[in-house]
Design a protein around this motif. Structure first.
Motif, PDB file in Angstrom:
ATOM      1  N   GLY A 107       0.847  -1.185   0.000  1.00  0.00           N
ATOM      2  CA  GLY A 107       0.000   0.000   0.000  1.00  0.00           C
ATOM      3  C   GLY A 107       0.884   1.238   0.000  1.00  0.00           C
ATOM      4  O   GLY A 107       2.106   1.144   0.218  1.00  0.00           O
ATOM      5  N   LEU A 108       0.285   2.387  -0.235  1.00  0.00           N
ATOM      6  CA  LEU A 108       1.079   3.613  -0.391  1.00  0.00           C
ATOM      7  C   LEU A 108       1.943   3.917   0.832  1.00  0.00           C
ATOM      8  O   LEU A 108       3.144   4.169   0.719  1.00  0.00           O
ATOM      9  CB  LEU A 108       0.134   4.784  -0.706  1.00  0.00           C
ATOM     10  N   THR A 109       1.338   3.911   2.022  1.00  0.00           N
ATOM     11  CA  THR A 109       2.107   4.329   3.199  1.00  0.00           C
ATOM     12  C   THR A 109       3.272   3.366   3.460  1.00  0.00           C
ATOM     13  O   THR A 109       4.388   3.802   3.786  1.00  0.00           O
ATOM     14  CB  THR A 109       1.196   4.418   4.437  1.00  0.00           C
ATOM     15  N   PHE A 136      -0.703  15.328   4.099  1.00  0.00           N
ATOM     16  CA  PHE A 136      -1.622  14.236   4.422  1.00  0.00           C
ATOM     17  C   PHE A 136      -1.130  13.519   5.684  1.00  0.00           C
ATOM     18  O   PHE A 136       0.056  13.199   5.801  1.00  0.00           O
ATOM     19  CB  PHE A 136      -1.712  13.256   3.248  1.00  0.00           C
ATOM     20  N   SER A 138      -1.064  10.541   6.843  1.00  0.00           N
ATOM     21  CA  SER A 138      -0.292   9.296   6.756  1.00  0.00           C
ATOM     22  C   SER A 138       1.144   9.572   6.312  1.00  0.00           C
ATOM     23  O   SER A 138       2.083   8.937   6.797  1.00  0.00           O
ATOM     24  CB  SER A 138      -0.973   8.321   5.788  1.00  0.00           C
ATOM     25  N   ASP A 139       1.319  10.537   5.419  1.00  0.00           N
ATOM     26  CA  ASP A 139       2.678  10.919   5.010  1.00  0.00           C
ATOM     27  C   ASP A 139       3.433  11.489   6.210  1.00  0.00           C
ATOM     28  O   ASP A 139       4.616  11.205   6.424  1.00  0.00           O
ATOM     29  CB  ASP A 139       2.632  11.963   3.891  1.00  0.00           C
ATOM     30  N   PHE A 196      -3.560  16.739  -1.743  1.00  0.00           N
ATOM     31  CA  PHE A 196      -4.834  16.040  -1.473  1.00  0.00           C
ATOM     32  C   PHE A 196      -5.942  17.000  -1.071  1.00  0.00           C
ATOM     33  O   PHE A 196      -7.116  16.762  -1.356  1.00  0.00           O
ATOM     34  CB  PHE A 196      -4.636  14.994  -0.360  1.00  0.00           C
ATOM     35  N   ASP A 221       4.895  12.097  -3.596  1.00  0.00           N
ATOM     36  CA  ASP A 221       3.691  11.313  -3.378  1.00  0.00           C
ATOM     37  C   ASP A 221       2.737  11.645  -4.522  1.00  0.00           C
ATOM     38  O   ASP A 221       2.267  12.788  -4.635  1.00  0.00           O
ATOM     39  CB  ASP A 221       3.077  11.682  -2.010  1.00  0.00           C
ATOM     40  N   ALA A 223      -0.204  10.138  -5.036  1.00  0.00           N
ATOM     41  CA  ALA A 223      -1.534   9.562  -4.769  1.00  0.00           C
ATOM     42  C   ALA A 223      -2.609  10.247  -5.610  1.00  0.00           C
ATOM     43  O   ALA A 223      -3.491   9.597  -6.169  1.00  0.00           O
ATOM     44  CB  ALA A 223      -1.868   9.689  -3.286  1.00  0.00           C
ATOM     45  N   HIS A 224      -2.527  11.588  -5.688  1.00  0.00           N
ATOM     46  CA  HIS A 224      -3.567  12.347  -6.390  1.00  0.00           C
ATOM     47  C   HIS A 224      -3.111  12.814  -7.768  1.00  0.00           C
ATOM     48  O   HIS A 224      -3.821  13.574  -8.426  1.00  0.00           O
ATOM     49  CB  HIS A 224      -4.002  13.537  -5.529  1.00  0.00           C
ATOM     50  N   CYS A 244      -0.885   5.362  -4.657  1.00  0.00           N
ATOM     51  CA  CYS A 244      -1.864   4.293  -4.550  1.00  0.00           C
ATOM     52  C   CYS A 244      -2.555   4.161  -5.908  1.00  0.00           C
ATOM     53  O   CYS A 244      -2.399   5.022  -6.778  1.00  0.00           O
ATOM     54  CB  CYS A 244      -2.881   4.596  -3.446  1.00  0.00           C
ATOM     55  N   TYR A 246      -6.001   3.221  -6.120  1.00  0.00           N
ATOM     56  CA  TYR A 246      -7.457   3.105  -5.976  1.00  0.00           C
ATOM     57  C   TYR A 246      -8.190   4.409  -6.260  1.00  0.00           C
ATOM     58  O   TYR A 246      -9.405   4.453  -6.183  1.00  0.00           O
ATOM     59  CB  TYR A 246      -7.843   2.570  -4.585  1.00  0.00           C
ATOM     60  N   LYS A 247      -7.448   5.487  -6.579  1.00  0.00           N
ATOM     61  CA  LYS A 247      -8.114   6.760  -6.863  1.00  0.00           C
ATOM     62  C   LYS A 247      -8.347   6.862  -8.373  1.00  0.00           C
ATOM     63  O   LYS A 247      -9.212   6.190  -8.919  1.00  0.00           O
ATOM     64  CB  LYS A 247      -7.275   7.909  -6.334  1.00  0.00           C
TER      65      LYS A 247
END
Ligand SMILES: Cc1ncc(COP(=O)(O)O)c(C=O)c1O
Length: 424
Positions: A107-109, A136, A138-139, A196, A221, A223-224, A244, A246-247
């Motif tokens: 997973g990303l984290t 974010f 988690s980062d 994000f 990162d 993610a977005h 990640c 899933y976005k």
């Protein structure tokens, strides 16, 4: 198509009718709203929709598991053993990397942890990590835990550059100055490709250069950003990145994440990596020798057995990306998001995302005094968006499946929404 000051519903429908990418919407399953009709789904920045082909792709792997058991790892056709290898090329096309620079894992984290273990190399005074705000959580947790684990001070050694008071987004100049001013202290610059919260898309090449000029490693990162904006990570000389799937990449909830490690590090055997048997060159993985000889490239970070079940929907989605291609997708995104932004400009709503299309992707972040309540009221009207505390709604017209008509409907629903607290 010519812009009009106050687009009508007919105008929105005409745009959809003239849109060459409109049919890609049919490749996805649309959630339904409270009245049973398709929801206005504007939350693809949070969880992308299910490709229609995902279920069949998953069924194939379930079927192979049931028929072949352990042999499914090694059958000549579609062996699980090389599943992640097969996804490297399509993923590389999405972020502008070489396939050897991509790995699909975890997973990303967790991947941020793996990459910090490799690329955060504090040395004397040069021990700080600089990030863009809002950061974010988690980062932040990943970064501060690495600082603490190495005996550094998470409060002082994580430097988060926040937007100026009274403004919502960062100026690239300010980030550059912050990097330059702290150059001797920085071990790592770790930034978000698209933030994000604000939806701001950062100037990756320029900021990567700034970090390198400061003598720091530069990681991102995405993610977005992945599947949202066009990226050329290899050419931009980024050291590493994680995202990640899933976005915007529609890989499904908790789908396997991805990393980029520039070949100048990945092909260098002296780059430190946390070991695990899946990171060993596949030809030697079953030698079962005590020595950890990592595979060349990003594959050397793949410590654990991947899950074909978590990869199958992602593979189905990446095939769609290959059909469309990022340039066409991005062009539609600029048009669709621009259209929604113009509709929102007519309303008493504060959009904090930059107005410049080059400085944003698909997401528009709207600030409300009572954002959570607005979200709940929107939900009753069949709109799916998301809330980020304390006061933001994130709205993403995703170019693979959202329409101009949905953008128009969202703006109309928002305009007619009862209650106070909206607007600024
Ligand atoms: C910017 C950013 N970083 C990290 C994460 C955490 O991702 P994960 O839970 O997959 O590790 C997210 C999740 O939305 C995110 O948006």
């Amino acid at each position: 198509m010519a812009d009009v000051a106050r687009p009508t519903e007919a105008d929105a429908l005409a745009r959809d009718a003239a849109d060459p990418l409109w049919s890609f919407r049919d490749r996805f399953l649309l959630p339904v709203g409270p009245d049973g009709s398709p929801a206005v789904y504007l939350a693809g920045q949070s969880l992308g929709l299910q490709p229609r082909t995902a279920r069949a792709a998953l069924d194939v792997e379930l079927d192979r598991w049931s028929r072949l058991g352990v042999d499914a790892w090694f059958t000549p056709e579609r062996p699980w053993f090389t599943y992640t290898e097969r996804l490297r090329e399509p993923m590389a096309r999405i972020v502008g990397a070489r396939p050897s620079e991509i790995a699909i894992l975890n997973g990303l984290t967790v991947n941020i942890h793996l990459l910090l273990a490799s690329f955060f190399r504090p040395d004397g005074r040069r021990r700080r990590i600089l990030a863009d705000g809002p950061l974010f959580p988690s980062d932040r947790h990943a970064i501060t835990s690495h600082l603490a684990q190495r005996g550094l001070d998470p409060d002082r050694d994580l430097v988060v550059v926040e937007p100026h008071v009274g403004t919502s987004v960062l100026r690239t100049d300010d980030l550059e100055v912050a990097i330059r001013d702290r150059a001797p202290e920085l071990a790592l610059v770790f930034l978000s490709g698209v933030n994000f919260a604000t939806g701001q898309s950062h100037e990756i090449a320029r900021l990567t250069d700034a970090g390198h000029a400061a003598g720091a490693m530069v990681g991102w990162d995405f993610a977005h950003a992945a599947g949202n904006v066009e990226l050329a990570v290899h050419d931009w000389n980024v050291d590493f990145a994680a995202w990640c799937t899933y976005k915007y990449l529609n890989g499904g909830p908790g789908s396997s994440a991805a990393i980029f490690v520039h070949d100048r590090h990945g092909q260098d055997p002296s780059t430190p990596r946390l070991g695990g048997w899946w990171g060993i060159d596949p030809r030697r993985r079953f030698d079962m020798t005590p020595a950890f000889g990592p595979a060349a490239g990003a594959a050397g970070w793949e410590a654990s057995t991947p899950s074909p079940l978590a990869l199958a929907p992602l593979a189905a989605s990446l095939a769609i990306f290959d059909e469309v291609g990022m340039p066409a997708l991005r062009a539609r995104s600029v048009s669709l998001t621009g259209y929604l932004a113009r509709l929102l400009a007519e309303l008493p709503v504060e959009v904090i995302t930059p107005a410049d299309p080059a400085a944003r992707g698909s997401q528009l972040s709207l600030r409300f005094d009572d954002a959570e309540a607005v979200l709940a009221r929107l939900a009753t009207r069949g709109v799916v968006a998301d809330f980020r505390a304390p006061d933001l709604l994130r709205i993403a017209p995703v170019p693979l499946y959202n329409t101009y008509h949905e953008a128009w409907r969202f703006a109309s629903i928002l305009r007619d929404l009862p209650g106070s607290g909206r607007g600024a």
